[in-house]
Design an enzyme around this catalytic site. Structure first.
Site, PDB file in Angstrom:
ATOM      1  N   HIS A 115     -23.188 -18.048 -45.552  1.00  0.00           N
ATOM      2  CA  HIS A 115     -24.590 -18.301 -45.927  1.00  0.00           C
ATOM      3  C   HIS A 115     -24.596 -18.820 -47.357  1.00  0.00           C
ATOM      4  O   HIS A 115     -23.958 -18.235 -48.233  1.00  0.00           O
ATOM      5  CB  HIS A 115     -25.396 -17.003 -45.835  1.00  0.00           C
ATOM      6  N   TYR A 159     -20.326 -35.793 -35.101  1.00  0.00           N
ATOM      7  CA  TYR A 159     -19.732 -34.562 -35.634  1.00  0.00           C
ATOM      8  C   TYR A 159     -20.790 -33.505 -35.901  1.00  0.00           C
ATOM      9  O   TYR A 159     -20.533 -32.311 -35.754  1.00  0.00           O
ATOM     10  CB  TYR A 159     -18.891 -34.859 -36.880  1.00  0.00           C
ATOM     11  N   GLU A 214     -27.791  -9.504 -48.544  1.00  0.00           N
ATOM     12  CA  GLU A 214     -28.015 -10.269 -47.324  1.00  0.00           C
ATOM     13  C   GLU A 214     -27.061  -9.847 -46.204  1.00  0.00           C
ATOM     14  O   GLU A 214     -26.915 -10.551 -45.208  1.00  0.00           O
ATOM     15  CB  GLU A 214     -27.916 -11.770 -47.642  1.00  0.00           C
ATOM     16  N   HIS A 264     -34.971 -21.316 -48.184  1.00  0.00           N
ATOM     17  CA  HIS A 264     -33.879 -20.401 -48.504  1.00  0.00           C
ATOM     18  C   HIS A 264     -32.504 -21.046 -48.284  1.00  0.00           C
ATOM     19  O   HIS A 264     -31.819 -21.331 -49.254  1.00  0.00           O
ATOM     20  CB  HIS A 264     -34.060 -19.118 -47.673  1.00  0.00           C
ATOM     21  N   HIS A 323     -27.044 -21.328 -50.427  1.00  0.00           N
ATOM     22  CA  HIS A 323     -28.319 -21.940 -50.810  1.00  0.00           C
ATOM     23  C   HIS A 323     -28.053 -23.410 -51.153  1.00  0.00           C
ATOM     24  O   HIS A 323     -28.552 -23.927 -52.146  1.00  0.00           O
ATOM     25  CB  HIS A 323     -28.924 -21.200 -52.007  1.00  0.00           C
TER      26      HIS A 323
HETATM   27 ZN   LIG Z   1     -29.634 -16.253 -49.429  1.00  0.00          ZN
END
Ligand SMILES: [Zn+2]
Length: 219
Positions: free
Chosen positions: A94, A121, A75, A161, A96
């Site tokens: 990143h 926030y 990724e 995702h 999941h």
């Molecule tokens: Zn991912």
């Protein structure tokens, strides 16, 4: 300790912290930090719980080309897209994370902004959350779309995702991702309740008060 050594240590510590708090699991998720025109990125197949600060991948921050160290996360292109889009970004995370992914799978989410402004926030740390359409793993066309969308938002949600968040440093990116995950959880808790999010005026007022946008977009 050099600045790079400190950043390597901070990436490993953040990975452990994410893993221990179930923000990531298995060998999912990736963390990067930019140093000049290079980025340090977690390697492919790595558990964020067990990162070795001396075994991170080194890539060109803008092209995502692999320069040194172990093979990078598949990724990597998402990280390069965020750095191209956001000049002030020095870190990208990143994951999941479960509640964010749950929201990314809902049929009736606004693709322009996937979560309502439930708390101050959330507005200050995340702001708007565009939902990008589903792409199969490794589909490079997601990189172009992420880059174009990230010019106006430092946080993106990938359909089915998970979230991708840029920050001015690792702590800022992590804070925003955590705020996003908790707000996704709140949103799901409140889904069947009559809810009163912040008004557009209240959200706009918070954006004005926040010193600088979370990370400046590339001009
Ligand atoms: Zn991912």
């Amino acid at each position: 300790m050099t600045r790079e050594a400190t950043i390597r240590r901070d990436i490993a510590a953040l990975g452990t912290s994410f893993f221990e708090r179930r923000l990531t699991f298995g060998r999912t998720g990736n963390i990067s930090a930019r140093i000049g025109d290079r980025m340090l990125l977690t390697p492919t197949g790595a558990s964020l719980a067990l990162l070795d600060p001396d075994a991170l991948s080194v890539l060109h921050a803008m092209t995502g080309a692999h320069l040194d160290g172990p093979r990078p996360s598949k990724e990597a292109f998402l990280h390069a897209a965020m750095y191209r889009a956001r000049e002030g970004a020095a870190a990208v995370v990143h994951t999941h994370s479960t509640y964010s992914v749950a929201v990314s799978c809902l049929a009736d989410v606004d693709p322009g902004d996937a979560l309502p402004p439930l708390t101050a926030y959330y507005v200050m740390r995340v702001g708007r959350l565009p939902l990008l359409p589903y792409h199969a793993p490794g589909d490079d066309s997601l990189g172009h779309l992420a880059e174009a969308t990230a010019r106006d938002s430092h946080a993106l949600l990938l359909s089915n995702h998970g979230p991708v968040v840029a920050g001015q440093d690792l702590a800022a990116a992590a804070d925003a991702l955590e705020e996003l995950e908790e707000t996704a959880r709140l949103f799901l808790l409140l889904r069947n309740e009559a809810t009163r999010p912040l008004t557009p005026e209240q959200a706009a007022d918070l954006r004005r008060r926040t010193p600088g946008a979370p990370v400046g977009a590339r001009a």
